[in-house]
Design a protein around this motif. Structure first.
Motif, PDB file in Angstrom:
ATOM      1  N   PHE A  62      67.247  17.389  60.258  1.00  0.00           N
ATOM      2  CA  PHE A  62      66.740  18.547  60.992  1.00  0.00           C
ATOM      3  C   PHE A  62      67.784  19.082  61.975  1.00  0.00           C
ATOM      4  N   LEU A  63      68.428  18.170  62.714  1.00  0.00           N
ATOM      5  CA  LEU A  63      69.473  18.587  63.648  1.00  0.00           C
ATOM      6  C   LEU A  63      70.675  19.175  62.912  1.00  0.00           C
ATOM      7  N   ALA A  64      71.004  18.587  61.753  1.00  0.00           N
ATOM      8  CA  ALA A  64      72.104  19.132  60.958  1.00  0.00           C
ATOM      9  C   ALA A  64      71.768  20.536  60.447  1.00  0.00           C
ATOM     10  N   ALA A  65      70.505  20.762  60.089  1.00  0.00           N
ATOM     11  CA  ALA A  65      70.091  22.088  59.621  1.00  0.00           C
ATOM     12  C   ALA A  65      70.262  23.130  60.724  1.00  0.00           C
ATOM     13  N   ILE A  66      69.883  22.765  61.935  1.00  0.00           N
ATOM     14  CA  ILE A  66      70.050  23.704  63.060  1.00  0.00           C
ATOM     15  C   ILE A  66      71.524  24.039  63.265  1.00  0.00           C
ATOM     16  N   ASP A  67      72.376  23.022  63.191  1.00  0.00           N
ATOM     17  CA  ASP A  67      73.808  23.246  63.381  1.00  0.00           C
ATOM     18  C   ASP A  67      74.392  24.078  62.245  1.00  0.00           C
ATOM     19  N   ILE A  68      73.909  23.867  61.022  1.00  0.00           N
ATOM     20  CA  ILE A  68      74.402  24.631  59.876  1.00  0.00           C
ATOM     21  C   ILE A  68      74.035  26.104  60.014  1.00  0.00           C
ATOM     22  N   PHE A  69      72.792  26.373  60.381  1.00  0.00           N
ATOM     23  CA  PHE A  69      72.355  27.758  60.513  1.00  0.00           C
ATOM     24  C   PHE A  69      73.077  28.478  61.659  1.00  0.00           C
ATOM     25  N   ARG A  70      73.528  27.716  62.651  1.00  0.00           N
ATOM     26  CA  ARG A  70      74.213  28.332  63.789  1.00  0.00           C
ATOM     27  C   ARG A  70      75.710  28.461  63.573  1.00  0.00           C
ATOM     28  N   ASN A  71      76.352  27.432  63.036  1.00  0.00           N
ATOM     29  CA  ASN A  71      77.808  27.348  63.103  1.00  0.00           C
ATOM     30  C   ASN A  71      78.521  27.207  61.760  1.00  0.00           C
ATOM     31  N   ASP A  72      77.787  27.176  60.652  1.00  0.00           N
ATOM     32  CA  ASP A  72      78.425  26.847  59.375  1.00  0.00           C
ATOM     33  C   ASP A  72      78.607  28.060  58.471  1.00  0.00           C
ATOM     34  N   ASN A  73      78.454  29.262  59.035  1.00  0.00           N
ATOM     35  CA  ASN A  73      78.585  30.490  58.233  1.00  0.00           C
ATOM     36  C   ASN A  73      77.657  30.437  57.028  1.00  0.00           C
ATOM     37  N   PHE A  74      76.431  30.002  57.275  1.00  0.00           N
ATOM     38  CA  PHE A  74      75.482  29.763  56.190  1.00  0.00           C
ATOM     39  C   PHE A  74      75.156  31.034  55.421  1.00  0.00           C
ATOM     40  N   LEU A  75      74.946  32.138  56.117  1.00  0.00           N
ATOM     41  CA  LEU A  75      74.546  33.379  55.451  1.00  0.00           C
ATOM     42  C   LEU A  75      75.631  33.862  54.487  1.00  0.00           C
ATOM     43  N   TYR A  76      76.869  33.634  54.817  1.00  0.00           N
ATOM     44  CA  TYR A  76      77.960  34.033  53.922  1.00  0.00           C
ATOM     45  C   TYR A  76      77.901  33.232  52.626  1.00  0.00           C
ATOM     46  N   HIS A  77      77.780  31.916  52.731  1.00  0.00           N
ATOM     47  CA  HIS A  77      77.723  31.074  51.534  1.00  0.00           C
ATOM     48  C   HIS A  77      76.452  31.351  50.732  1.00  0.00           C
ATOM     49  N   ALA A  78      75.329  31.573  51.417  1.00  0.00           N
ATOM     50  CA  ALA A  78      74.079  31.875  50.714  1.00  0.00           C
ATOM     51  C   ALA A  78      74.178  33.211  49.980  1.00  0.00           C
ATOM     52  N   ARG A  79      74.835  34.185  50.599  1.00  0.00           N
ATOM     53  CA  ARG A  79      74.983  35.494  49.951  1.00  0.00           C
ATOM     54  C   ARG A  79      75.829  35.384  48.691  1.00  0.00           C
ATOM     55  N   ILE A  80      76.897  34.589  48.739  1.00  0.00           N
ATOM     56  CA  ILE A  80      77.739  34.402  47.554  1.00  0.00           C
ATOM     57  C   ILE A  80      76.922  33.790  46.410  1.00  0.00           C
ATOM     58  N   SER A  81      76.199  32.714  46.697  1.00  0.00           N
ATOM     59  CA  SER A  81      75.412  32.052  45.650  1.00  0.00           C
ATOM     60  C   SER A  81      74.294  32.948  45.131  1.00  0.00           C
ATOM     61  N   LEU A  82      73.631  33.673  46.041  1.00  0.00           N
ATOM     62  CA  LEU A  82      72.539  34.552  45.625  1.00  0.00           C
ATOM     63  C   LEU A  82      73.056  35.693  44.751  1.00  0.00           C
ATOM     64  N   THR A  83      74.221  36.238  45.083  1.00  0.00           N
ATOM     65  CA  THR A  83      74.811  37.297  44.265  1.00  0.00           C
ATOM     66  C   THR A  83      75.114  36.804  42.862  1.00  0.00           C
ATOM     67  N   GLU A  84      75.695  35.611  42.757  1.00  0.00           N
ATOM     68  CA  GLU A  84      75.990  35.043  41.437  1.00  0.00           C
ATOM     69  C   GLU A  84      74.715  34.785  40.653  1.00  0.00           C
ATOM     70  N   PHE A  85      73.684  34.292  41.332  1.00  0.00           N
ATOM     71  CA  PHE A  85      72.420  34.017  40.653  1.00  0.00           C
ATOM     72  C   PHE A  85      71.783  35.305  40.142  1.00  0.00           C
ATOM     73  N   VAL A  86      71.675  36.307  41.001  1.00  0.00           N
ATOM     74  CA  VAL A  86      71.013  37.562  40.618  1.00  0.00           C
ATOM     75  C   VAL A  86      71.773  38.248  39.489  1.00  0.00           C
ATOM     76  N   ALA A  87      73.100  38.293  39.583  1.00  0.00           N
ATOM     77  CA  ALA A  87      73.882  38.957  38.541  1.00  0.00           C
ATOM     78  C   ALA A  87      73.740  38.245  37.202  1.00  0.00           C
ATOM     79  N   GLY A  88      73.871  36.915  37.204  1.00  0.00           N
ATOM     80  CA  GLY A  88      73.764  36.171  35.955  1.00  0.00           C
ATOM     81  C   GLY A  88      72.367  36.213  35.365  1.00  0.00           C
ATOM     82  N   PHE A  89      71.342  36.100  36.224  1.00  0.00           N
ATOM     83  CA  PHE A  89      69.971  36.092  35.733  1.00  0.00           C
ATOM     84  C   PHE A  89      69.567  37.472  35.220  1.00  0.00           C
ATOM     85  N   ALA A  90      69.959  38.523  35.931  1.00  0.00           N
ATOM     86  CA  ALA A  90      69.644  39.876  35.467  1.00  0.00           C
ATOM     87  C   ALA A  90      70.319  40.163  34.128  1.00  0.00           C
TER      88      ALA A  90
END
Length: 271
Positions: A62-90
């Protein structure tokens, strides 16, 4: 008599509203099972049942999740994976549904396309990944191709099965009333194949999510799979589990959404 009916209605309404608020037995049992697992997971490293270095604890995760969402550039990595998923699945949906319809309605197409399609389906995606990297480079393209290959086959096979296994009684009835081939396709084959198509989509979701992660584990500089590989190599089990849980929650949410649509289609066909 009228007053009795009036007083009875609010009581029925209250009972109905309370039934919605009351949790089901399966939900209660599932919640208790999850809580028991979390408690056991929390205390097991402390009493020496498991090695805490390799299992972490819910509080640490839980503490690691808080740190990841704050300091690990999570949205950038999630956007990359989501883009690959949506493009391939579509892309898989655009290709697989017409191909499944063609294979389900034409015997000649099945004879020509089915053998190489099955050979490609049996081949492990990991075997094809180095070839995709040579052909497509190391950007998003090979990961999109892995997602495409993972998702396309369940949709093709289930759409083909739904089209080819239409109820013969409905086909004979439609022909006896003078229906054209287009009418039979639009009014008999398409509605009859919808449950099979949605089942293929539900199965394809899991394979597509796995394709994103596998592709990023081997060939990537960003994304959720890259982060999994990074923290796995560094033995940061708490952060590794955070990303693993995020992937599981994403795949589970999409599967539940497709299953709900699938159930509604089955209810609609039964009516």
């Amino acid at each position: 008599m009228r007053s009795a009916e009036i007083t009875a209605e609010p009581a029925e309404t209250r009972q109905l509203s309370l039934s919605f608020l009351r949790p089901s037995r399966s939900a209660v049992i599932g919640t208790l099972a999850v809580l028991a697992f979390l408690v056991l997971w929390q205390i097991a490293p402390g009493i020496g049942w498991v090695n805490g270095r390799f299992t972490s604890r819910p509080t640490e995760v839980f503490l690691a999740a808080i740190d990841i969402f704050r300091n690990d550039n999570f949205l950038y990595h999630a956007r990359i994976s989501l883009t690959e998923f949506v493009a391939g699945f579509a892309l898989a949906i655009v290709v697989s549904i017409p191909l499944g319809v063609l294979l389900g309605t034409s015997k000649i197409a099945r004879y020509l396309i089915d053998p190489p399609l099955m050979a490609l389906y049996i081949a492990p995606t990991l075997v094809l990944l180095p070839i995709m990297v040579i052909w497509l480079g190391i950007d998003m393209a090979p990961k999109i191709a892995v997602v495409f290959l993972g998702a396309v086959f369940p949709i093709v096979l289930n759409t083909m099965a739904g089209m080819s296994e239409a109820d013969p009684k409905f086909l004979r009835m439609a022909r006896s009333f003078g229906a054209t081939r287009f009418d039979i396709f639009a009014r008999v084959l398409v509605p009859g194949s919808l449950p099979a198509l949605l089942t293929g989509l539900r199965l394809a979701v899991g394979r597509a999510v796995l394709g994103v992660i596998v592709g990023e584990l081997f060939v990537s500089q960003a994304g959720i799979g890259y982060q999994l590989n990074l923290y796995g190599s560094a033995m940061r089990i708490d952060r590794l589990l955070v990303y693993a849980l995020i992937v599981s929650a994403f795949g589970y949410t999409l599967t539940v959404m497709v299953r709900s649509v699938e159930n509604k289609v089955r209810d609609w066909r039964s009516k």
